[in-house]
Structure formats: C-alpha cells, structure tokens
Design a protein around this motif. Structure first.
Motif, PDB file in Angstrom:
ATOM      1  N   TYR A  35       3.497  10.593  -5.805  1.00 50.29           N
ATOM      2  CA  TYR A  35       4.759  11.327  -5.868  1.00 50.29           C
ATOM      3  C   TYR A  35       5.631  11.002  -7.082  1.00 50.29           C
ATOM      4  O   TYR A  35       6.504  11.794  -7.434  1.00 50.29           O
ATOM      5  N   PHE A  36       5.434   9.839  -7.721  1.00 51.86           N
ATOM      6  CA  PHE A  36       6.375   9.404  -8.759  1.00 51.86           C
ATOM      7  C   PHE A  36       5.725   9.153 -10.119  1.00 51.86           C
ATOM      8  O   PHE A  36       6.228   8.379 -10.917  1.00 51.86           O
ATOM      9  N   LYS A  37       4.614   9.825 -10.404  1.00 58.70           N
ATOM     10  CA  LYS A  37       3.996   9.802 -11.732  1.00 58.70           C
ATOM     11  C   LYS A  37       3.734   8.388 -12.254  1.00 58.70           C
ATOM     12  O   LYS A  37       3.816   8.126 -13.448  1.00 58.70           O
ATOM     13  N   GLY A  38       3.478   7.454 -11.369  1.00 55.19           N
ATOM     14  CA  GLY A  38       3.199   6.081 -11.771  1.00 55.19           C
ATOM     15  C   GLY A  38       4.420   5.213 -11.967  1.00 55.19           C
ATOM     16  O   GLY A  38       4.282   4.056 -12.362  1.00 55.19           O
ATOM     17  N   ASN A  39       5.606   5.734 -11.674  1.00 49.56           N
ATOM     18  CA  ASN A  39       6.840   4.970 -11.870  1.00 49.56           C
ATOM     19  C   ASN A  39       7.001   3.941 -10.754  1.00 49.56           C
ATOM     20  O   ASN A  39       7.266   4.282  -9.598  1.00 49.56           O
ATOM     21  N   ALA A  40       6.844   2.664 -11.103  1.00 48.61           N
ATOM     22  CA  ALA A  40       6.867   1.597 -10.099  1.00 48.61           C
ATOM     23  C   ALA A  40       8.249   1.406  -9.496  1.00 48.61           C
ATOM     24  O   ALA A  40       8.385   1.113  -8.304  1.00 48.61           O
ATOM     25  N   ASN A  41       9.303   1.560 -10.294  1.00 47.76           N
ATOM     26  CA  ASN A  41      10.654   1.341  -9.796  1.00 47.76           C
ATOM     27  C   ASN A  41      11.038   2.378  -8.742  1.00 47.76           C
ATOM     28  O   ASN A  41      11.524   2.039  -7.652  1.00 47.76           O
ATOM     29  N   LEU A  42      10.830   3.658  -9.060  1.00 48.12           N
ATOM     30  CA  LEU A  42      11.164   4.715  -8.103  1.00 48.12           C
ATOM     31  C   LEU A  42      10.338   4.582  -6.828  1.00 48.12           C
ATOM     32  O   LEU A  42      10.847   4.792  -5.723  1.00 48.12           O
ATOM     33  N   ALA A  43       9.059   4.230  -6.987  1.00 42.83           N
ATOM     34  CA  ALA A  43       8.200   4.077  -5.814  1.00 42.83           C
ATOM     35  C   ALA A  43       8.654   2.920  -4.940  1.00 42.83           C
ATOM     36  O   ALA A  43       8.647   3.016  -3.708  1.00 42.83           O
ATOM     37  N   MET A  44       9.077   1.817  -5.567  1.00 47.42           N
ATOM     38  CA  MET A  44       9.555   0.679  -4.793  1.00 47.42           C
ATOM     39  C   MET A  44      10.800   1.052  -4.007  1.00 47.42           C
ATOM     40  O   MET A  44      10.927   0.728  -2.823  1.00 47.42           O
ATOM     41  N   TRP A  45      11.735   1.753  -4.650  1.00 51.80           N
ATOM     42  CA  TRP A  45      12.953   2.170  -3.947  1.00 51.80           C
ATOM     43  C   TRP A  45      12.621   3.100  -2.786  1.00 51.80           C
ATOM     44  O   TRP A  45      13.182   2.970  -1.700  1.00 51.80           O
ATOM     45  N   ASP A  71       0.844  -1.191   0.000  1.00 46.64           N
ATOM     46  CA  ASP A  71       0.000   0.000   0.000  1.00 46.64           C
ATOM     47  C   ASP A  71       0.883   1.246   0.000  1.00 46.64           C
ATOM     48  O   ASP A  71       0.621   2.219  -0.720  1.00 46.64           O
ATOM     49  N   LEU A  72       1.952   1.217   0.806  1.00 49.66           N
ATOM     50  CA  LEU A  72       2.899   2.326   0.845  1.00 49.66           C
ATOM     51  C   LEU A  72       3.503   2.564  -0.536  1.00 49.66           C
ATOM     52  O   LEU A  72       3.577   3.701  -1.021  1.00 49.66           O
ATOM     53  N   MET A  73       3.917   1.481  -1.189  1.00 54.81           N
ATOM     54  CA  MET A  73       4.521   1.605  -2.522  1.00 54.81           C
ATOM     55  C   MET A  73       3.524   2.201  -3.512  1.00 54.81           C
ATOM     56  O   MET A  73       3.880   3.058  -4.335  1.00 54.81           O
ATOM     57  N   GLN A  74       2.255   1.779  -3.439  1.00 56.84           N
ATOM     58  CA  GLN A  74       1.255   2.291  -4.365  1.00 56.84           C
ATOM     59  C   GLN A  74       0.971   3.770  -4.131  1.00 56.84           C
ATOM     60  O   GLN A  74       0.813   4.542  -5.088  1.00 56.84           O
ATOM     61  N   ILE A  75       0.912   4.173  -2.873  1.00 57.37           N
ATOM     62  CA  ILE A  75       0.692   5.586  -2.554  1.00 57.37           C
ATOM     63  C   ILE A  75       1.838   6.431  -3.103  1.00 57.37           C
ATOM     64  O   ILE A  75       1.623   7.463  -3.755  1.00 57.37           O
ATOM     65  N   LEU A  76       3.063   5.992  -2.836  1.00 56.43           N
ATOM     66  CA  LEU A  76       4.222   6.724  -3.332  1.00 56.43           C
ATOM     67  C   LEU A  76       4.230   6.762  -4.860  1.00 56.43           C
ATOM     68  O   LEU A  76       4.545   7.795  -5.472  1.00 56.43           O
ATOM     69  N   ARG A  77       3.865   5.656  -5.470  1.00 58.48           N
ATOM     70  CA  ARG A  77       3.912   5.535  -6.928  1.00 58.48           C
ATOM     71  C   ARG A  77       3.011   6.548  -7.614  1.00 58.48           C
ATOM     72  O   ARG A  77       3.432   7.222  -8.562  1.00 58.48           O
TER      73      ARG A  77
END
Length: 257
Positions: free
Chosen positions: A182-192, A173-179
């Motif tokens: 804050y990160f325009k849908g970028n899964a890699n940046l959100a995961m990091w 859920d945290l990764m999805q919120i960040l994705r």
C-alpha cells in the motif's frame, strides 16, 4: 523528521537469492539485536523514578489491554498475535499456514533472548552488575539516550529480518505487508499505519480502565522514528541484502526503488 531515507531502495526478490545458512545467520543476528534493544527500552524505563520513558508502542498498548481485561501478558500477547496474523492474511488475500506458524515460532527464541538480556541488564550474571537506578540528571539523560538507542536497535533488527523474511513477528509482518502493498516501500508510513491496531487497543483499554500507562517519551520516539530508522537500515546495514521471497498479495502500487 526522517524523510526520503525511509524509502526502500533495496531490490525485491520473489524467490530466495541467498542460501538458507546465510538467511539463518542474518535472522539470528537480527533476533539478538531486537531482543537486546527491547530490553534496553524496558530496563531504562524502569530505572528512572518516576518512570516517564514508557514501553515500545505495541507493548504499551498490549500491557494496558491486559489490565483492562484481567489477562496476563502471555495470553494478551498470544491472542493479539493470532488476531494480527488473521489480519495479515486478510490483507495479503490468502491464508498461508507456513506464514502463520512462522509468526508464532518467532516468539519462542525471541522470548528466551528477552529473558537472557533482561537478566544481564539487571545484574543477574556475575560478569555485569546491572544498570543502577538513575539518581542524577546526568544519569537520567544517559538512560533516555540508551532508550532511544534501544529503539534504533529494534528498528535495525526489523530491517534485517524483514529482508531475510524467514519468520516474522505478526506486527512486523503487518508492517511489511502494508509497506510493499500500500505504501510504495515507504517504511515510515507503513510503520505508522501498522500502529492503528495497538492504538485502538489503547483507546479500548482507556475507556474500560480510565488509565493510560506505559506510554512515555520513549513510546513517542518509537512512534515517530522507528519506521524511518528501519528504512535507513535498509540502505546502510547490509545494503546488498534484498527482500527475500516477498509475498504481500497483489500490490496496489509500484514499489519505489
């Protein structure tokens, strides 16, 4: 390094565009894939001596913290899950009891499936003798590959149940919120970015115990590529499945599609 493929190209729906039956079916499938993938990473790591594959990133950090504070893994996972749920609410900008309960509910079938697959891969069922210890370089190489496959399965499962968005693990859920906030849908940046809390946990545990265990090649592989594989799965696995009923608070930037 995975590049543009981690970008989310799926359309996003603020409501549900698929039936509840379809949603539950997708969720069950993704939960099975996730559980099997997690157990593959754990079992393959345990079958290589000395072990150098390590655990998944969050798991490795939580295991180190449990040693540092003398907690068992159940309480460590529960407490940190609750704290992550609180962090998610802060990032979204409001508290949602349904979302919070969903984070906790996720852990029940997930934990049960983890046990089932662990018993299977350890040979506790008569239909399969279990994975043997790696005694040759060829077996070691095969187990490393299986470990990476397990990471890919986890990433694929995350892609599916994040898009279904019924209930999520607090970390996912945290990764999805960040994705999407804050990160325009970028899964890699959100995961990091979502790895910042477990990294802080690992550092705290290192300061207390002066030990750094459960991290290895598999952990590094997950750190580098799990988010990117999630983005690829968004495009290639059930590509017409949209992100359902997405609520990440007010976005700070437009999602790239």
């Amino acid at each position: 390094m995975l590049n543009s493929t981690e970008q989310s190209t799926n359309k996003i729906s603020s409501t549900r565009t698929i039936s509840m039956t379809t949603s539950v079916s997708f969720f069950i499938l993704s939960l099975i894939i996730n559980s099997a993938g997690n157990v593959l990473t754990l079992v393959t790591s345990a079958k290589i001596h000395p072990s150098f594959l390590g655990s998944a990133y969050w798991t490795a950090a939580e295991a180190n913290l449990s040693v540092a504070f003398g907690w068992n893994l159940f309480w460590t996972f529960l407490i940190l899950g609750i704290l992550t749920t609180v962090l998610n609410a802060i990032l979204v900008g409001h508290w949602d009891w349904g979302r919070a309960l969903g984070n906790l509910i996720f852990m029940v079938p997930f934990s049960a499936l983890i046990q089932i697959f662990e018993d299977f891969f350890l040979g506790k069922y008569p239909i399969f003798a279990g994975l043997p210890d790696a005694t040759t370089p060829l077996m070691v190489g095969f187990y490393i590959l299986l470990n990476f496959v397990g990471v890919a399965m986890i990433a694929t499962a995350i892609s599916i149940y994040q898009r279904v968005n019924l209930v999520l693990h607090p970390a996912d859920d945290l990764m999805q919120i960040l994705r999407f906030k804050y990160f325009k849908g970028n899964a890699n940046l959100a995961m990091w970015a979502s790895y910042i809390p477990p990294t802080l946990m690992a550092i705290l545990a290192l300061v207390i115990t002066h030990q750094f265990t459960n991290f290895g090649i598999g952990t590094i592989f997950a750190f580098l590529f799990q988010g990117g594989i999630t983005g690829i799965a968004d495009k290639s696995i059930f590509p017409h499945l949209k992100h359902q009923a997405l609520d990440v608070g007010k976005p700070t930037a437009t999602v790239e599609k």
